[in-house]
Structures are given as C-alpha cells and as structure tokens.
Design a protein around this motif. Structure first.
Motif, PDB file in Angstrom:
ATOM      1  N   VAL A  59       0.782  -1.245  -0.086  1.00 22.68           N
ATOM      2  CA  VAL A  59       0.014  -0.029   0.018  1.00 22.68           C
ATOM      3  C   VAL A  59       0.715   1.478   0.144  1.00 22.68           C
ATOM      4  N   VAL A  60       1.875   1.321   0.839  1.00 22.04           N
ATOM      5  CA  VAL A  60       2.918   2.509   0.900  1.00 22.04           C
ATOM      6  C   VAL A  60       3.655   2.557  -0.647  1.00 22.04           C
TER       7      VAL A  60
ATOM      8  N   VAL B 146       1.283  -6.718  -4.721  1.00 24.41           N
ATOM      9  CA  VAL B 146       0.163  -5.909  -3.853  1.00 24.41           C
ATOM     10  C   VAL B 146       0.141  -4.523  -4.417  1.00 24.41           C
ATOM     11  N   ALA B 147       1.371  -3.799  -4.649  1.00 24.33           N
ATOM     12  CA  ALA B 147       1.395  -2.774  -5.047  1.00 24.33           C
ATOM     13  C   ALA B 147       0.794  -2.361  -6.247  1.00 24.33           C
ATOM     14  N   GLU B 148       1.003  -3.046  -7.333  1.00 32.05           N
ATOM     15  CA  GLU B 148       0.360  -3.096  -8.398  1.00 32.05           C
ATOM     16  C   GLU B 148      -1.200  -3.060  -8.608  1.00 32.05           C
ATOM     17  N   ALA B 149      -1.502  -4.309  -7.811  1.00 35.02           N
ATOM     18  CA  ALA B 149      -2.982  -4.188  -7.594  1.00 35.02           C
ATOM     19  C   ALA B 149      -3.610  -3.260  -6.751  1.00 35.02           C
ATOM     20  N   VAL B 150      -2.939  -2.693  -5.817  1.00 33.78           N
ATOM     21  CA  VAL B 150      -3.553  -1.483  -5.302  1.00 33.78           C
ATOM     22  C   VAL B 150      -3.638  -0.193  -6.331  1.00 33.78           C
ATOM     23  N   ARG B 151      -2.538  -0.097  -6.969  1.00 38.49           N
ATOM     24  CA  ARG B 151      -2.440   0.934  -8.116  1.00 38.49           C
ATOM     25  C   ARG B 151      -3.657   0.963  -9.135  1.00 38.49           C
TER      26      ARG B 151
ATOM     27  N   ASN C 279      -6.608   3.637  -9.571  1.00 31.90           N
ATOM     28  CA  ASN C 279      -6.778   4.136 -10.798  1.00 31.90           C
ATOM     29  C   ASN C 279      -8.329   4.058 -11.427  1.00 31.90           C
ATOM     30  N   THR C 280      -9.271   3.119 -10.779  1.00 33.31           N
ATOM     31  CA  THR C 280     -10.633   2.902 -11.174  1.00 33.31           C
ATOM     32  C   THR C 280     -11.524   4.146 -10.316  1.00 33.31           C
ATOM     33  N   VAL C 281     -10.932   4.424  -9.339  1.00 35.74           N
ATOM     34  CA  VAL C 281     -11.703   5.651  -8.766  1.00 35.74           C
ATOM     35  C   VAL C 281     -11.617   7.054  -9.437  1.00 35.74           C
ATOM     36  N   PRO C 282     -12.803   7.708  -9.783  1.00 35.30           N
ATOM     37  CA  PRO C 282     -12.773   8.667 -10.494  1.00 35.30           C
ATOM     38  C   PRO C 282     -12.029   9.848  -9.912  1.00 35.30           C
ATOM     39  N   ILE C 283     -11.320  10.551 -11.008  1.00 36.92           N
ATOM     40  CA  ILE C 283     -10.247  11.359 -10.530  1.00 36.92           C
ATOM     41  C   ILE C 283     -11.127  12.703  -9.708  1.00 36.92           C
ATOM     42  N   GLY C 284     -12.355  12.835 -10.138  1.00 37.36           N
ATOM     43  CA  GLY C 284     -13.013  13.993  -9.293  1.00 37.36           C
ATOM     44  C   GLY C 284     -13.026  13.802  -7.864  1.00 37.36           C
ATOM     45  N   GLN C 285     -12.956  12.481  -7.425  1.00 34.82           N
ATOM     46  CA  GLN C 285     -13.039  12.272  -5.906  1.00 34.82           C
ATOM     47  C   GLN C 285     -11.784  12.768  -5.089  1.00 34.82           C
ATOM     48  N   ALA C 286     -10.483  12.566  -5.757  1.00 33.23           N
ATOM     49  CA  ALA C 286      -9.365  12.922  -5.230  1.00 33.23           C
ATOM     50  C   ALA C 286      -9.209  14.653  -5.493  1.00 33.23           C
ATOM     51  N   GLU C 287      -9.999  15.220  -6.585  1.00 33.13           N
ATOM     52  CA  GLU C 287      -9.766  16.437  -6.622  1.00 33.13           C
ATOM     53  C   GLU C 287     -10.718  17.385  -5.596  1.00 33.13           C
TER      54      GLU C 287
ATOM     55  N   THR D 127     -10.885  -0.447  -2.744  1.00 29.95           N
ATOM     56  CA  THR D 127     -10.760  -1.577  -2.181  1.00 29.95           C
ATOM     57  C   THR D 127     -11.583  -2.892  -2.473  1.00 29.95           C
ATOM     58  N   ARG D 128     -12.791  -2.607  -3.182  1.00 30.07           N
ATOM     59  CA  ARG D 128     -13.614  -3.359  -3.762  1.00 30.07           C
ATOM     60  C   ARG D 128     -13.081  -3.976  -5.185  1.00 30.07           C
ATOM     61  N   ASN D 129     -12.135  -3.309  -5.685  1.00 34.55           N
ATOM     62  CA  ASN D 129     -11.683  -3.513  -6.934  1.00 34.55           C
ATOM     63  C   ASN D 129     -10.113  -4.300  -6.715  1.00 34.55           C
ATOM     64  N   VAL D 130      -9.591  -4.091  -5.488  1.00 34.88           N
ATOM     65  CA  VAL D 130      -8.296  -4.730  -5.170  1.00 34.88           C
ATOM     66  C   VAL D 130      -8.468  -6.157  -4.719  1.00 34.88           C
ATOM     67  N   VAL D 131      -9.649  -6.516  -4.115  1.00 33.13           N
ATOM     68  CA  VAL D 131      -9.827  -7.748  -3.492  1.00 33.13           C
ATOM     69  C   VAL D 131      -9.662  -8.980  -4.407  1.00 33.13           C
ATOM     70  N   PRO D 132     -10.252  -9.001  -5.430  1.00 38.87           N
ATOM     71  CA  PRO D 132      -9.996 -10.031  -6.400  1.00 38.87           C
ATOM     72  C   PRO D 132      -8.871 -10.614  -6.607  1.00 38.87           C
ATOM     73  N   PRO D 133      -7.965  -9.411  -7.412  1.00 36.48           N
ATOM     74  CA  PRO D 133      -6.393 -10.207  -7.482  1.00 36.48           C
ATOM     75  C   PRO D 133      -5.656 -10.159  -6.339  1.00 36.48           C
ATOM     76  N   LEU D 134      -5.890  -9.670  -4.980  1.00 42.74           N
ATOM     77  CA  LEU D 134      -5.127 -10.114  -3.904  1.00 42.74           C
ATOM     78  C   LEU D 134      -5.373 -11.528  -3.501  1.00 42.74           C
ATOM     79  N   SER D 135      -6.731 -12.189  -3.965  1.00 40.76           N
ATOM     80  CA  SER D 135      -6.914 -13.623  -3.608  1.00 40.76           C
ATOM     81  C   SER D 135      -5.660 -14.444  -4.363  1.00 40.76           C
ATOM     82  N   SER D 136      -5.605 -14.185  -5.775  1.00 42.57           N
ATOM     83  CA  SER D 136      -4.618 -14.789  -6.374  1.00 42.57           C
ATOM     84  C   SER D 136      -3.226 -14.666  -6.128  1.00 42.57           C
ATOM     85  N   ILE D 137      -2.868 -13.418  -5.534  1.00 38.25           N
ATOM     86  CA  ILE D 137      -1.496 -13.140  -4.982  1.00 38.25           C
ATOM     87  C   ILE D 137      -1.068 -13.860  -3.674  1.00 38.25           C
TER      88      ILE D 137
END
Length: 215
Positions: free
Chosen positions: A34-35, A100-105, A109-117, A139-149
């Motif tokens: 995550v860091v 994990v870092a690539e899965a989290v990244r 990237n799936t979160v609309p940029i407007g949220q950060a703005e 988080t909800r988009n990160v969970v599936p790939p983390l399972s395989s990792i």
C-alpha cells in the motif's frame, strides 16, 4: 495413511509453519504494498521514481535470488543474528509487496479523479485523501487480484523450507530422507497446500460478497 499417521506431529508442525509464514508475509506485503502504491501515484517525483524502481526490481527478480540475498548478504551487512523466520518473511513479504502495490495502484486508478480533486478542494492532504477517500473506494476492486496474489504467496513460501524454516516443503524433504514413499509424501503435502489455498480463496470470496452488499 502410514506416512501421515506415523508422522502426524511433524505434518502438523510443517502445516503450522507454512500458515505462519504465509500470514505474516501477507501482512508485510499489504503494508509495504500500500505504501509503494501510494508512492507510485504520488505527485512527488522522487517518490514515484522510488515506487517504480521497487516494483520493477522485485517483480523481475527470482524469489530464490531474494532468499539468497536475505540469508547470505543481509546478515553480513545489517545484523548477523537475524532469525531465519524473519529473513524468510522479509524475502516473501517484500517480493509479494510489488504485486500487491500494482494491484492497489490499479484499484486506485478505477476511482474517478474527481474524488481526489474534491478531497483536495476541502483541504485534505494527499495522504489524507488517499486514506479517507480513495483507498476505501478502491478496496472492492483490489480484493479479487489479492486473492490470487496470496495464493501464489502460499506456494512461494515453500522456498523457505530450504533455508532452515519448518514448513510443509521441509517436512517432505525430511520424510524423503528417512525413506518414506515419495509419492505418498507429495500427496499429503499437496492436500495440505490445497487446504490453505482454498481457505484463502474462501476468505476473499466472503470479502468480495460483503463489499458487493455494501456497494
């Protein structure tokens, strides 16, 4: 059955060792990953360079080589009396953190940029917007790939058995040296790994279901 029943305590110890290695390495991988993902999307150029270098180096380095570095170089450079379990966790955890870092990244990237703005518009810092706004939605988009990792991590911990760690691979090596039927040894070891990986898969399916309901 004789292979299992005659050595039940040894199998139990090896099973516990593999689970312990997997769980602790996974925790290290999550925290570091995550860091590093935060560094990868940071507006600070040196942090982005560091995050990219970390992911590129570790994803393209064989895990066995990392174990060799951890066990034969790190003790000479840092601290000579590091426990073999700590070194194995460091090797597995840091290696897995790159994935994990690539899965989290990808999840970020799936979160609309407007949220950060919007978070920045109300005065949140980058770290605060990541922690309070972006990561909870990613988080909800990160969970599936983390399972395989983490299933891959479970199998990767087998390398630790060759470096004085008690795990399922070490058990198979010990029993083979004692003359037991190698086919039966592998059958029981395989079943043990299947139990762990199915447990991980089931845990992440529950997490996916809970996040889908929350959404």
């Amino acid at each position: 059955m004789d292979v299992l029943l005659d050595n039940l305590s040894l199998f139990r110890e090896g099973f516990y060792g593999t689970v312990k290695l997997t769980v602790v390495s996974a925790l290290v991988a999550i925290v570091v990953g995550v860091v590093i993902a935060g560094c990868r999307v940071s507006p600070v150029l040196p942090l982005r360079i560091f995050g990219t270098a970390w992911v590129t180096l570790l994803r393209n380095t064989p895990l066995t080589l990392l174990f060799l570095v951890a066990f034969f170089i790190v003790p000479k450079v840092l601290y000579p009396d590091l426990d073999s379990f700590v070194l194995a966790v460091a090797a597995c955890g840091f290696y897995t953190s790159a994935f994990v870092a690539e899965a989290v990244r990808s999840g970020i990237n799936t979160v609309p940029i407007g949220q950060a703005e919007a978070a920045r518009a109300v005065g949140l810092t980058f770290a605060q917007s990541m922690r309070l706004v972006v990561l909870p939605q990613a988080t909800r988009n990160v969970v599936p790939p983390l399972s395989s990792i983490f299933i891959a991590l479970t199998k990767n911990t087998a390398i630790a058995g060759a470096f004085d760690n008690t795990d399922l691979f070490n058990v198979s090596k010990t029993l083979s040296n004692e003359g037991y039927d190698i086919v039966m040894i592998f059958i029981w070891i395989t079943l043990a790994y299947l139990i762990i990986t199915y447990a991980i898969n089931g845990l992440f399916r529950v997490l996916e279901h809970r996040l889908e309901v929350a959404r």
